[in-house]
Design an enzyme around this catalytic site. Sequence first.
Site, short mmCIF file in Angstrom:
data_model
loop_
_atom_site.label_atom_id
_atom_site.label_comp_id
_atom_site.label_asym_id
_atom_site.label_seq_id
_atom_site.Cartn_x
_atom_site.Cartn_y
_atom_site.Cartn_z
CG ASP A 115 -1.90 1.07 1.34
OD1 ASP A 115 -2.28 1.61 0.28
OD2 ASP A 115 -2.33 1.40 2.46
CD GLU A 127 -0.28 5.27 -4.00
OE1 GLU A 127 0.22 5.55 -2.90
OE2 GLU A 127 -1.03 4.30 -4.20
CG ASP A 186 -8.37 4.37 0.27
OD1 ASP A 186 -8.20 3.14 0.42
OD2 ASP A 186 -7.61 5.23 0.76
O1 MIG Z 1 -4.33 6.22 3.97
O2 MIG Z 1 -3.42 1.07 5.76
O3 MIG Z 1 -5.97 2.07 0.45
O4 MIG Z 1 -6.80 -0.13 1.95
O5 MIG Z 1 -6.70 0.12 4.75
C1 MIG Z 1 -4.78 5.01 4.46
C2 MIG Z 1 -4.61 1.77 5.91
C3 MIG Z 1 -3.74 3.92 4.23
C4 MIG Z 1 -4.96 3.02 2.38
C5 MIG Z 1 -5.40 1.78 1.70
C6 MIG Z 1 -6.38 1.05 2.57
C7 MIG Z 1 -5.74 0.75 3.91
C8 MIG Z 1 -5.27 2.04 4.56
N1 MIG Z 1 -4.34 2.74 3.67
#
Ligand code: MIG
Length: 787
Positions: A407, A410, A484
């Site tokens: 996650d 980017e 999200d």
């Molecule tokens: O800004 O790790 O898209 O699936 O639960 C939040 C917490 C950071 C974004 C991900 C989401 C995840 C969340 N993450």
Amino acid sequence: MQDTSFAIHPGKQKTSNDSTFQDIGSLVEFNQSNYFYSFKTERAHISVLFYRNDIVRVVMNPYNEPELGGSYTLELKPQDVDVKVEEHDEEIFLSTQKMKVEVQKSPLRINVYDAEGQSIVSEGKQGMAFNREGHVICYKEAFANDHYYGFGEKTGFLDKRGEKYTMWNTDVYAPHNPETDPLYESIPFFMTLRDGQTSGIFFDNTFKSTFDMRVDQTDYYSFKAEGGQLDYYICAGPSPKHVMEQYTSLTGRMPLPPKWGLGYHQSRYSYETEEEVRELIKTFSEKDIPVDAIHLDIHYMNGYRVFTFDGSRFPNPEKLISDMKEKGIRIVPIVDPGVKVDAEYPIYQEGVTNDLFCKYIEGNIFFGDVWPGKSAFPDFTKEQARKWWGKKHEFYTDKGIEGIWNDMNEPAVFNETKTMDVEVMHDNDGDPKTHRELHNVYGYLMGEATYEGMKDLLNGKRPFLLTRAGYAGVQKYAAVWTGDNRSFWEHLEMAIPMCLNLGLSGVAYSGPDVGGFAHDSNGELLARWTQFGAFTPFFRNHSAIEFVYQEPWQFGEKYEEVIKKYIQLRYKWLPHLYKLFKDASETGVPVMRPLFMEYPNDEETYQLFDQFLIGSNVMIAPVLRPGVNDRMVYLPEGVWYDYWTGDKLEGGKRIIAHAELDHLPIYVKSGTILPEANVKPSTAHEVDHMTIHIYPDEASTSYDLYDDDGETFNYEQDDYFSLNITVNHEDGNVSVDTTVNNQQYQPKWKDITYVVHGISSDVQLVYNGQKVDFEERNGTLSFNKSW
Ligand code: MIG
């Protein structure tokens, strides 16, 4: 300041000359070297190379001879293609068996024709150009009957005609609206469907790029980038499947995932303790709801330090993981790129000591705020850093973990620009480049590091990797979830064209958060979403902190029953889905398909966004609004069977499907053979009975049922099972012929129930040349055999 009136201030329209594009001008010199053709124009250098006889690459560099190496994703080398070169006064033709490239000399324009001489990509008044800011652009002619698809992960409908998209990997938590662009992935690829013929363009440039498909007033479309070369590939098609095969020969294909990656996954931001996870699993088994994986979000870590477990919340992860494995359930922990600045934390120490973090040109490390607070970011453009990061996953594999969730890659940073400073200078293995140039490949390279590292560590087992960010070719390393989304009906609807276009962009393995991530879900929405999720390539229910829990049982029995039915349905369909994944890993043709992929001459399909095909012959038409029990479904020409009732329907028209809450409209085209497994608590429990559904056609039809151990790479050494089933429907009689083509791997199931649909009982059924006795049940004829 996008959300104030400043966004449309009067001085906004730029008039600076620097941004005016200059055409490359006319041809000055033409040369051939052994594998490419070079064209020098008044203002630029162009190289043309054939990669196959149906794929040509064009590279334009305004300043120097084009640089032909340097792609981050390319899998293919130029092949020895037979090219016929003809030079005339006005143009030069380069022809292969499959395509003809016309280079018009003055001004220089590139037009491409298929083998029949039909134009597939052409330039008009404008062609290639650049400006003094270093931007490069390419204009191509657009026609009234053009439809555009692909572009990776975008909001909006299926057909992207009329849209403009930017490629710049971005963490977007706020609602994903039709105008929300860009999102997490950058896949600068699209296909054009024109009069039933398809071609593709892959713009391999990692800078921020823009595709302007607002063609109605201009008669041209364009793609441009804020730096680098104009470097693109044309895939000649002619069918959508050809384009997928061509594009994925360039950027690679999804490896066959482990079977458990195709099961049902349950997630939450976050399951915070070991007890909570144990309780969760207990509930799944008490309620007899299949589940293959539980995802652990950021709370499992010690102070959000990656490669750690929090000792008080998860005192004994090894035990938890092995207990779960005994039940056939896996753990997938989240791993973000941000490494906490902490002098006593080994990962941070190693990163600093061995010079593995992203730095400014002056040598100081870039720090950004993410979950752990002030953090450093591995420089994945450096092989040494990728190897190091990959190897660190030993921490997880030693505990029995086989899947990772990436996650925030980017990369997302909590600041105004939402990402790393674009002036950060990536090492790029000794060829330093700024983050402005390499931003879009950061997540992709993290995926490479993680996938390759896990593969090395897993002793022959297939790793599972899920990622949020990526670039063209991300399919080689990871499945993609669409970030999200929210518990909105609109987001359920949007997920269909989003996943379809991801599939058309090489990413066969994708899915949205089922039930919606942010906002509060509800029983009806979750039930409808699970019906859809059962048929998305990746199937995971995930929800955010502070919103209501949305496990299958959270909204009462009525909904639980429906949700359970569809999770079970997923498991019944796994043999077929697995076969489609196998095919996708070999051809690049996606599992989940828009209708036009199978019916490219049927205009009715060009914009259909709210129904889709699984493989070539199963139609899924989810209900997408609350309180709705009827929906329109388009059935293309031919005969279709209602999956639930067996009723035959004539296609070539729209029908109204009645769909109470527990009903997902599914239609099977005649001529289809479909395997169905018996339901198990997870894929770790081997299927022990197979059913083969036969929907006869007038013609002969055939299916190759595929199976293997589901978790190793042994299938690459022919360790798999393959059973061919061929059905003939002649003179009213149905004959089924089976041949075991390979049984180096032997599935546990031996017994097969054959179910023939839509045939009256006064026929003869013949199995491998012998007449068989059958049982008649609900309009079907069935008999049992072993392979
Ligand atoms: O800004 O790790 O898209 O699936 O639960 C939040 C917490 C950071 C974004 C991900 C989401 C995840 C969340 N993450």
